[in-house]
Design a protein around this motif. Structure first.
Motif, PDB file in Angstrom:
ATOM      1  N   GLY A  17      33.309   7.818 -51.864  1.00 23.39           N
ATOM      2  CA  GLY A  17      32.726   6.940 -50.857  1.00 23.39           C
ATOM      3  C   GLY A  17      31.531   6.266 -51.513  1.00 23.39           C
ATOM      4  N   ASN A  18      30.360   6.484 -50.973  1.00 23.09           N
ATOM      5  CA  ASN A  18      29.159   5.998 -51.651  1.00 23.09           C
ATOM      6  C   ASN A  18      28.132   7.121 -51.794  1.00 23.09           C
ATOM      7  N   MET A  19      28.625   8.324 -52.089  1.00 21.00           N
ATOM      8  CA  MET A  19      27.780   9.482 -52.405  1.00 21.00           C
ATOM      9  C   MET A  19      28.107   9.953 -53.811  1.00 21.00           C
ATOM     10  N   ILE A 106      31.521  15.491 -42.441  1.00 22.64           N
ATOM     11  CA  ILE A 106      31.258  14.697 -43.639  1.00 22.64           C
ATOM     12  C   ILE A 106      31.403  13.218 -43.256  1.00 22.64           C
ATOM     13  N   PRO A 107      30.970  12.301 -44.113  1.00 19.84           N
ATOM     14  CA  PRO A 107      31.130  10.875 -43.797  1.00 19.84           C
ATOM     15  C   PRO A 107      32.576  10.546 -43.454  1.00 19.84           C
ATOM     16  N   GLY A 108      32.735   9.791 -42.396  1.00 17.66           N
ATOM     17  CA  GLY A 108      34.063   9.424 -41.925  1.00 17.66           C
ATOM     18  C   GLY A 108      34.504  10.232 -40.722  1.00 17.66           C
ATOM     19  N   ASP A 109      33.958  11.454 -40.544  1.00 19.23           N
ATOM     20  CA  ASP A 109      34.261  12.242 -39.347  1.00 19.23           C
ATOM     21  C   ASP A 109      33.573  11.593 -38.152  1.00 19.23           C
ATOM     22  N   PRO A 110      34.195  11.641 -36.979  1.00 18.42           N
ATOM     23  CA  PRO A 110      33.589  10.972 -35.813  1.00 18.42           C
ATOM     24  C   PRO A 110      32.223  11.527 -35.411  1.00 18.42           C
ATOM     25  N   ASN A 115      27.237   7.862 -40.106  1.00 15.20           N
ATOM     26  CA  ASN A 115      28.406   7.066 -40.490  1.00 15.20           C
ATOM     27  C   ASN A 115      28.074   5.606 -40.777  1.00 15.20           C
ATOM     28  N   ALA A 116      27.010   5.079 -40.193  1.00  9.51           N
ATOM     29  CA  ALA A 116      26.643   3.678 -40.433  1.00  9.51           C
ATOM     30  C   ALA A 116      26.144   3.469 -41.869  1.00  9.51           C
ATOM     31  N   MET A 117      25.597   4.500 -42.490  1.00  7.57           N
ATOM     32  CA  MET A 117      25.025   4.379 -43.836  1.00  7.57           C
ATOM     33  C   MET A 117      25.963   4.869 -44.938  1.00  7.57           C
ATOM     34  N   TYR A 118      27.026   5.560 -44.574  1.00 13.72           N
ATOM     35  CA  TYR A 118      27.916   6.179 -45.553  1.00 13.72           C
ATOM     36  C   TYR A 118      29.311   5.594 -45.423  1.00 13.72           C
ATOM     37  N   THR A 119      29.982   5.463 -46.554  1.00 17.09           N
ATOM     38  CA  THR A 119      31.369   5.013 -46.581  1.00 17.09           C
ATOM     39  C   THR A 119      32.261   6.251 -46.577  1.00 17.09           C
ATOM     40  N   PRO A 120      33.266   6.303 -45.726  1.00 20.33           N
ATOM     41  CA  PRO A 120      34.140   7.477 -45.730  1.00 20.33           C
ATOM     42  C   PRO A 120      34.978   7.546 -47.014  1.00 20.33           C
ATOM     43  N   PRO A 121      35.390   8.745 -47.403  1.00 21.09           N
ATOM     44  CA  PRO A 121      36.268   8.870 -48.570  1.00 21.09           C
ATOM     45  C   PRO A 121      37.575   8.119 -48.337  1.00 21.09           C
ATOM     46  N   PRO A 122      38.124   7.498 -49.380  1.00 15.62           N
ATOM     47  CA  PRO A 122      39.317   6.668 -49.205  1.00 15.62           C
ATOM     48  C   PRO A 122      40.590   7.434 -48.876  1.00 15.62           C
ATOM     49  N   ASP A 123      40.708   8.683 -49.284  1.00 20.37           N
ATOM     50  CA  ASP A 123      41.925   9.444 -48.982  1.00 20.37           C
ATOM     51  C   ASP A 123      41.596  10.907 -48.717  1.00 20.37           C
ATOM     52  N   ARG A 124      42.620  11.658 -48.327  1.00 24.15           N
ATOM     53  CA  ARG A 124      42.447  13.067 -47.922  1.00 24.15           C
ATOM     54  C   ARG A 124      41.970  13.956 -49.065  1.00 24.15           C
ATOM     55  N   GLN A 126      40.144  13.152 -51.685  1.00 21.60           N
ATOM     56  CA  GLN A 126      38.731  12.909 -51.958  1.00 21.60           C
ATOM     57  C   GLN A 126      37.855  13.431 -50.822  1.00 21.60           C
ATOM     58  N   ALA A 127      38.352  13.414 -49.598  1.00 19.60           N
ATOM     59  CA  ALA A 127      37.612  13.988 -48.469  1.00 19.60           C
ATOM     60  C   ALA A 127      37.460  15.498 -48.662  1.00 19.60           C
ATOM     61  N   ASP A 128      38.528  16.158 -49.125  1.00 17.95           N
ATOM     62  CA  ASP A 128      38.441  17.593 -49.398  1.00 17.95           C
ATOM     63  C   ASP A 128      37.473  17.881 -50.540  1.00 17.95           C
ATOM     64  N   GLN A 129      37.499  17.026 -51.557  1.00 17.20           N
ATOM     65  CA  GLN A 129      36.585  17.171 -52.687  1.00 17.20           C
ATOM     66  C   GLN A 129      35.131  17.007 -52.227  1.00 17.20           C
ATOM     67  N   LEU A 130      34.870  16.033 -51.374  1.00 15.08           N
ATOM     68  CA  LEU A 130      33.519  15.813 -50.847  1.00 15.08           C
ATOM     69  C   LEU A 130      33.088  16.983 -49.974  1.00 15.08           C
ATOM     70  N   ARG A 131      33.986  17.510 -49.162  1.00 12.50           N
ATOM     71  CA  ARG A 131      33.664  18.663 -48.311  1.00 12.50           C
ATOM     72  C   ARG A 131      33.289  19.874 -49.173  1.00 12.50           C
ATOM     73  N   GLN A 132      34.019  20.119 -50.254  1.00 10.88           N
ATOM     74  CA  GLN A 132      33.694  21.229 -51.164  1.00 10.88           C
ATOM     75  C   GLN A 132      32.317  21.028 -51.782  1.00 10.88           C
ATOM     76  N   TYR A 133      32.035  19.808 -52.217  1.00 14.79           N
ATOM     77  CA  TYR A 133      30.745  19.514 -52.840  1.00 14.79           C
ATOM     78  C   TYR A 133      29.597  19.720 -51.841  1.00 14.79           C
ATOM     79  N   VAL A 134      29.764  19.206 -50.635  1.00 15.22           N
ATOM     80  CA  VAL A 134      28.704  19.319 -49.626  1.00 15.22           C
ATOM     81  C   VAL A 134      28.496  20.783 -49.251  1.00 15.22           C
ATOM     82  N   GLN A 135      29.575  21.564 -49.156  1.00 15.31           N
ATOM     83  CA  GLN A 135      29.415  22.981 -48.835  1.00 15.31           C
ATOM     84  C   GLN A 135      28.663  23.705 -49.954  1.00 15.31           C
ATOM     85  N   GLN A 136      28.984  23.411 -51.195  1.00 16.77           N
ATOM     86  CA  GLN A 136      28.280  24.024 -52.322  1.00 16.77           C
ATOM     87  C   GLN A 136      26.808  23.617 -52.308  1.00 16.77           C
ATOM     88  N   LEU A 137      26.537  22.372 -52.004  1.00 14.98           N
ATOM     89  CA  LEU A 137      25.168  21.862 -51.905  1.00 14.98           C
ATOM     90  C   LEU A 137      24.409  22.586 -50.791  1.00 14.98           C
TER      91      LEU A 137
END
Length: 172
Positions: A17-19, A106-110, A115-124, A126-137
């Motif tokens: 997305g843009n993170m 995560i960005p893209g979830d309702p 959501n106004a400042m973040y671009t959602p991940p383009p596919d599922r 990458q969304a899972d990858q972002l969720r793993q990263y955010v959880q680790q963070l």
């Protein structure tokens, strides 16, 4: 006076997305790149800038690392809100560890507040990858926050006085 921005904005990091997926010095499992143990990572930066930045109502985003910094600051605020002055260090670690792995948006979830400042991940994937990263963070922030906040087994009043502040009038 302007807010403090991330030093990682100019770096060349993988982006979803843009993170940015910034390197982290961590002991938790996940997909974050490993950071140099002798240098500052995004968690160190977020903890050091939290008290100054949480006073701002506006924050100009200058890069993808600033979006990670915003998320980190909002999560630190949420963590401090869960603690109180009588919470012992062991109990605080349990509470924040549970909070870190609990269900989150995560960005893209309702129900994601930014959501106004973040671009959602383009596919599922990458969304899972972002969720793993955010959880680790989140896990690393919770762990380091307890280490930094507690002095002699009790939370520091210099950290707890910021527990009611809302960065950008937002919360996770």
């Amino acid at each position: 006076m302007p807010a403090y921005h991330s030093q990682f904005n100019d770096g060349d990091f993988q982006s979803i997305g843009n993170m940015f997926l910034l390197p982290i010095k961590t002991k938790f499992r996940g997909n974050a790149p490993m950071a140099d143990p002798n240098s500052e990572d995004i968690v160190d930066e977020a903890l050091s800038l939290f008290r100054a930045n949480c006073l701002f109502r506006n924050f100009e985003i200058k890069g993808n690392a600033d979006r990670v910094l915003i998320y980190c600051i909002l999560f630190i605020s949420e963590c401090l809100g869960k603690l109180n002055k009588a919470t012992p260090q062991g109990e605080a670690m349990k509470q924040l560890s549970t909070l870190a792995v609990s269900n989150f948006a995560i960005p893209g979830d309702p129900n994601f507040p930014l959501n106004a400042m973040y671009t959602p991940p383009p596919d599922r994937s990458q969304a899972d990858q972002l969720r793993q990263y955010v959880q680790q963070l989140r896990q690393e922030i919770a762990s380091r926050l307890v280490e930094q906040t507690f002095v002699d087994g009790k939370p520091s009043k210099w950290w707890m006085c910021f527990s009611k502040r809302k960065f950008m009038n937002l919360s996770l």
